[in-house]
Each structure stands twice: as structure tokens, then as C-alpha cells.
Design an enzyme around this catalytic site. Structure first.
Site, mmCIF file in Angstrom:
data_model
loop_
_atom_site.group_PDB
_atom_site.id
_atom_site.type_symbol
_atom_site.label_atom_id
_atom_site.label_comp_id
_atom_site.label_asym_id
_atom_site.label_seq_id
_atom_site.Cartn_x
_atom_site.Cartn_y
_atom_site.Cartn_z
ATOM 1 C CE LYS A 1 -57.949 37.473 13.654
ATOM 2 N NZ LYS A 1 -58.098 36.822 14.846
ATOM 3 C CD GLU B 1 -51.749 37.431 30.225
ATOM 4 O OE1 GLU B 1 -51.861 36.531 29.261
ATOM 5 O OE2 GLU B 1 -52.302 38.367 30.001
ATOM 6 N NE ARG C 1 -49.704 39.823 28.809
ATOM 7 C CZ ARG C 1 -50.153 40.510 28.497
ATOM 8 N NH1 ARG C 1 -49.064 41.146 27.540
ATOM 9 N NH2 ARG C 1 -51.713 41.397 28.307
#
Length: 645
Positions: free
Chosen positions: A287, A373, A401
Site C-alpha cells: 500500500k 457489522e 449492514r
């Protein structure tokens, strides 16, 4: 944004141009593309680190696959900037995440190269399988390719999709972009599994490609080489020495160096030529690759504001008040110091929700469940059932969610889970996909649920204390993204009386404005403008969307000609609940005109939050105009426009 620094990239009007280039030219495209992504994001801000990590992968996919006929689905979309530049949106990059500009995520309405929109995680494999089935049923589409990160693949939806894809056994491609870094480091057993690869699978039609991956590993830079060594440990661990993915029915290739163009092209071409069923290609990437400030940053420049390319220093305006997130985190930590039963749950967003502040003080009482979640809500519910006081801190848009768990596992059982709902309302540059528009309605519909909204940061401190003291069922409090209003903060929060609002300003009986949330400051500003025009408005802060302060509402209705409700939420929210409750109490029969101000029945694209609320009619002048309309007053348009400016 074309100049002599990008001679090869300048030849790319679309992905078709990549397919006529040599491998060396593709490598040059990637190098030039990386520099251009850095330059573009330095001017607009955005998700830099993840985009830099997939530069070579983006070039290679578009060079090998026949997009847009082949459907390329990026999970989340944080990493889509190189893709956008390569697919005809290069000249639009200065408008990235700006009002009227291009989205920071993939978006179907923006380009035929964005076959499926993204922003929330872990949806890409499901979408790719849907495209695959469509192809096999005769629709005009080619192969489907899903690119998903090691953070996103930790969510249950990704496994549901892989399980289904393995069962179907149809030709499709999943590329696992493994950089060990989402917004926060991935957590959970799957992350550990991906981090413990020990041996490459050599069976099946892709044995040769596996050997290529192994041979190239020693030539890779040390970060990628270490990642590959870590990743190779994935493959054993099951009794038959196959990978987890192979057990689900996928052919597994990897790990490969996601920054080695020759290796990427070889593996992608080979996989495309040989695949008959689902294939997972495991790429190790870094990254922030190629930009030293990003590679050296703890979050790898995941999300950045505008910055200086030479130094990497971000331009951030000095805040006049702390952020609501920081105020919540500090108030929760203070409460945790006083009450050892207080715990916090977050879904892969410890810093984004502010619970990292509590974690520094009480690391064993803060739980990051990953992008999960649904699990997080039920996990919190069970802790509440034993007498702990869980604060479930989740962005409004992501709490959606876990809605079934809120209904079935929390509300139905009357368990006192405390929901700290950050990013309520419109959120700015992330646009419609991240707007917290619906929580008032979807939580307010649940029996026994208490729903609060903070008007400012001091009120938020009181609501944290109120939630901590509430043990009679679930309770939620919402607050927006951004900084507070600058009001003094109390040292400790005061427990509010459930279902009681407060009067802010007494008017003369013409119009009352009942506000929920941080638009209270706009209501007060509107009242000052109206006063100059001879209209003396009453203002009240509801504090609670549920239960409503019916005594306050009855008083406003009985003593005013008009009542206007104001909220930072969608239709079927606070205003609707006020109207329904008034109807039940007969208050609509008293002659008071009632109007509701909420978000319009459409999704609002990215812009600065103030611009978005102006677009929605939910700013100071929007309130002024609503008041003048309901009272039948004729304020001059020139006057209103001058005040708006």
C-alpha cells in the site's frame, strides 16, 4: 494533465490501447501512471495509498482482459484511481470527489468501465458471480473479474459469495489484493491464515503458473518477498494440504508479486487461457507503493487531504473545535474510567469512530471485530445480556449492514446495546454511498429503541453519559462528520431525561422550529434573519427522535400558527414520526400548519457538506424560505439571495 513526463501514458485513450503495447511499454505506463496518481490526489485529496498499491495490477488487468465486455469489479473502490485514468477519465481527475466531478468510487452512471458501483466492502465477488451467470445465460458479457483486498475478504459476505461460486463451478476470476492494510490492520482468523502461508499448491491446470510465482519470489523487492513468504503459508493448514480457497472450489494461484509487471501479465494471461471454473489469484502488494511518504506512514496514506508532493505534508485547516468523533472518544474513555462494565465494539474502524482513544487506556475492553457489522451487533448484544455496557460505534452508513441483528438480537430482546452512530447526515467528498441518511427511520421503527441526536459537541457528551446510564433497552445517538461548533465542553456528561427536549428561543407565536441534530445552529441563524424581517421564531431542540417529547410538541402546536421540523435525515424519519404522533394525539386538528424539512427523495452526489445541504434545501436560507412560505410572507428574492451569499 498530459505532458512530456508521460509519453507512454499519453498514448492511452482507453484500455484497448494497452492491448497493443509491449510488456516493456506496459511497465512504462505503470511508472508514469503512479506519478500521475500522486500528482492528481495531491490536488484533490482522496484515497491515495490503496490506489498506488494497484497501479501495475490495474494496467495488467486492462491489458489482458477485454474490458468493458469483460466485467471488472473493484471491491470498495478506494483503489480505483488508476483504473479511472486508464478508462477515459484522465482529464476529469482534477474534479475527483468534488462537487459536479467524478466519484471517488466506481459508479455505473459514470463509465461503461464501471459495471458495478462500489463503496461498501465485500460485494465484488457476489457481483462478479452475477455477471458470470448472466454470461452463461446468453447476455452480452464476457469474463468477470473481482478485485478484493485482504481486509474486505474478511467479511462474511465474501465467503457467502465464494461458497456459492465454488458450488456453481463457473469460469470467473477473483484477484486477492493482499497488502495487510485496510483502514486499520485486518483482524481475525482469516487475516492470520493469509499471514501464515507455507507452501505453494502445484496441483491442477495451474501448476506451471504456481511455479512461475515461486520462481519470481526471490527476485522481488524485500517488502513483497516478505509478503509472499508470509502469504505462502496460507496453502497448507488443511488436512489434504489444499488451500482454504481450493476447499471452496476455486483453483488457487499465488502468491505473486503484484508490482512485477512481467509476472502479473504471465499469470493473468495463463489463467485467462486455461480457466474452466472459478480461479483465485493471490497478489501481494504494498500500500502506498512508490511514494515514500505513503510507504512510511502508519496508515499508508489511506485517506489524505491535499498535500505537497515533495514532502508529503498534508494541508489541513486549523480546527476551531474538536471533531465530534474525538469528543465521543474522549467522553467514552471518561465513562469507562468511572464504570468498568463499559466496553466498546467497532467494525474495522477504531480510529474512524474514536474508540482508539479508549483502547489506549483500556486495550482489553475495546473490540475490533473486523468488517463484520452483523457479528459486531450480536456480539455486543450478548455482552449486554450479561450486564456489560457495550457501546457499538459504527458509521451510520455501515450500521445498515447489521440491521437484522439490531432487530432480532437487540431490539426484540430489549437488550441495552448503546449505538454510537458517527457520520450521520451528509458526509461530503465520499458522496451518496457514505451518507448517513436513514438511521433515524430504520431505528425509530423499532419498539423500545431510544434515538437521540446531538445538536452540538456538548450535547454529545451528555448523550454518551445518558446512554451509559440507560439499561432499559437499546439506545442510539447520532452525530455528524467534522468539527463541532466550538461550545464549551462539560468535564463530565449529564444524564438527560429520556424523551425530553429543550426550548432554545421563545418567539411571539407565529412560527416554531423543532430541530433534531446539528442543524440547530442553522435554525438559530435563520431566526436572526427572520427577526430582521419582523418574524420572531420560536426554536426548540427535540434531542430525541424517539420517544418524542409530546408535551413540548403539544405546547408548540397550541401556541403557534405554524410548526416546522428540521432534520439531517431522509423521509420517513423524525418529521414523519412527529406527524404520526400528532395525528394520534389529535394535534393536527388544532389549525397549526405543519411542515417537515428533511433530505429530498434522491441520492445526493459528493460535494462539500455545506454545498450538499444547500442542494437539499437544509441550510440557513432554506429554513428562512420555508418559514416565509408557510406564513405567506413575501420576502424579496434579492434580499434572500444576498443573505445566502
Amino acid at each position: 494533465m498530459t505532458d512530456t513526463k508521460t509519453p507512454t501514458l499519453d498514448r492511452v485513450a482507453g484500455p484497448a490501447d494497452l492491448r497493443s503495447m509491449s510488456d516493456t511499454e506496459l511497465r512504462n505506463v505503470a511508472d508514469e501512471l503512479r506519478a500521475e496518481v500522486v500528482e492528481a490526489v495531491s490536488q484533490t485529496g482522496g484515497h491515495l495509498g490503496s490506489s498506488l498499491g494497484v497501479v501495475e495490477l490495474s494496467v495488467a488487468i486492462h491489458a489482458v482482459f477485454d474490458t468493458p465486455r469483460d466485467k471488472l469489479v473493484w471491491d470498495v473502490g478506494h483503489q480505483c484511481y488508476p483504473h479511472k485514468i486508464l478508462t477515459g477519465r484522465r482529464k476529469q481527475m482534477p474534479t475527483l470527489r468534488q462537487g459536479g466531478g467524478i466519484s471517488g468510487f466506481t459508479k455505473r452512471s459514470e463509465s461503461e468501465y464501471d459495471p458495478f458501483g462500489a463503496a461498501h466492502s465485500s460485494t465484488s465477488i457476489s457481483a462478479a458471480l452475477g455477471f458470470t451467470i448472466s454470461r452463461d445465460m446468453g447476455q452480452p458479457t464476457g469474463d468477470a473479474v473481482a478485485v478484493i483486498g485482504d481486509g474486505s475478504i474478511s467479511a462474511g459476505m465474501a465467503y457467502e459469495a465464494m461458497n456459492n461460486a465454488g458450488h456453481e463451478g463457473r469460469r470467473m476470476f477473483v484477484i486477492l489484493n493482499d497488502n495487510e492494510m485496510s483502514i486499520a490492520p485486518p483482524v481475525g482468523a482469516m487475516s492470520s491464515y493469509l499471514s501464515s502461508l507455507s507452501e505453494l499448491s502445484r496441483a491442477g491446470p495451474f501448476g506451471g503458473l504456481v511455479a512461475i510465482a515461486e520462481g519470481m519470489e526471490q527476485l522481488a523487492p524485500k517488502p513483497v518477498r516478505d509478503g509472499a513468504r508470509r502469504a505462502r503459508e496460507l496453502v497448507t493448514g488443511l488436512e489434504n494440504r489444499g488451500t482454504f480457497f481450493e476447499e471452496l472450489g476455486f483453483d488457487y494461484i499465488g502468491p505473486i508479486d503484484g508490482h512485477d509487471m512481467a509476472q502479473l501479465l504471465s499469470v493473468l494471461r495463463g489463467a485467462k487461457a486455461r480457466a474452466t471454473g472459478p480461479v483465485l489469484i493471490h497478489c501481494c502488494t504494498v500500500k502506498g507503493k512508490g511514494y515514500a511518504p505513503a510507504e512510511g506512514s502508519a496508515d499508508k496514506y489511506h485517506g489524505v487531504s491535499k498535500f505537497d508532493v515533495g514532502t508529503g505534508v498534508q494541508a489541513k485547516a486549523k480546527a476551531n473545535a474538536p471533531s465530534y468523533t474525538a469528543v465521543f472518544g474522549d467522553a467514552l474513555t471518561t465513562l469507562a474510567e468511572e464504570d468498568p462494565s463499559v466496553v466498546a465494539v467497532t467494525a474495522a474502524m477504531p480510529s474512524g469512530t474514536g474508540v482508539d482513544r479508549m483502547a489506549k487506556r483500556f486495550p482489553n475492553r475495546v473490540f475490533d471485530v473486523g468488517i463484520a457489522e452483523q457479528h459486531g451487533v450480536t456480539f455486543a448484544a450478548a455482552m449486554a445480556a450479561t450486564g456489560l455496557k457495550p457501546f457499538c460505534a459504527i458509521y451510520s452508513t455501515f450500521l445498515q449492514r447489521g440491521y437484522d441483528q439490531i432487530v432480532h438480537d437487540v431490539a426484540l430482546q430489549g437488550l441495552p446495546v448503546r449505538f454510537a452512530i458517527d457520520r450521520a447526515g451528509l458526509v461530503g467528498a465520499d458522496g451518496a454511498t457514505h451518507a448517513g441518511s436513514f438511521d433515524i427511520g430504520y431505528l425509530g421503527a423499532l419498539p423500545g429503541m431510544v434515538v437521540m441526536a446531538a445538536a452540538d459537541e456538548a450535547e454529545l457528551v451528555h448523550m454518551v453519559a445518558t446512554a451509559g446510564a440507560h439499561n432499559d433497552g437499546p439506545i442510539a445517538f447520532r452525530y455528524p462528520r467534522g468539527n463541532g461548533t466550538g461550545v464549551p465542553l462539560p468535564e463530565t456528561g449529564r444524564v438527560l431525561e429520556i424523551g425530553k427536549g429543550r426550548m432554545i428561543r421563545e418567539g411571539d407565536g407565529e412560527v416554531a422550529i423543532l430541530s433534531l441534530g446539528t442543524l440547530l445552529s442553522d435554525c438559530e441563524a435563520a431566526a436572526r434573519i427572520l427577526e430582521a424581517e419582523g418574524i420572531n421564531a420560536t426554536i426548540a431542540d427535540a434531542r430525541f427522535a424517539k420517544p418524542l417529547d409530546m408535551a413540548l410538541i403539544a405546547n408548540l402546536v397550541q401556541t403557534h400558527k405554524a410548526l416546522i421540523t428540521v432534520e439531517q435525515g431522509a423521509m420517513a424519519g423524525f418529521g414523519a414520526m412527529v406527524l404520526q404522533s400528532m395525528a394520534a394525539e389529535g394535534l393536527l386538528d388544532l389549525g397549526c400548519k405543519v411542515r417537515t424539512m428533511c433530505l429530498p427523495d434522491r441520492f445526493i452526489d459528493q460535494a462539500a457538506p455545506a454545498e450538499m445541504y444547500r442542494d437539499a434545501g437544509l441550510d440557513t436560507m432554506g429554513i428562512v424560505e420555508q418559514v416565509t412560505r408557510v406564513l405567506g410572507r413575501d420576502l424579496k428574492v434579492v434580499t434572500l439571495n444576498a443573505k445566502r451569499r
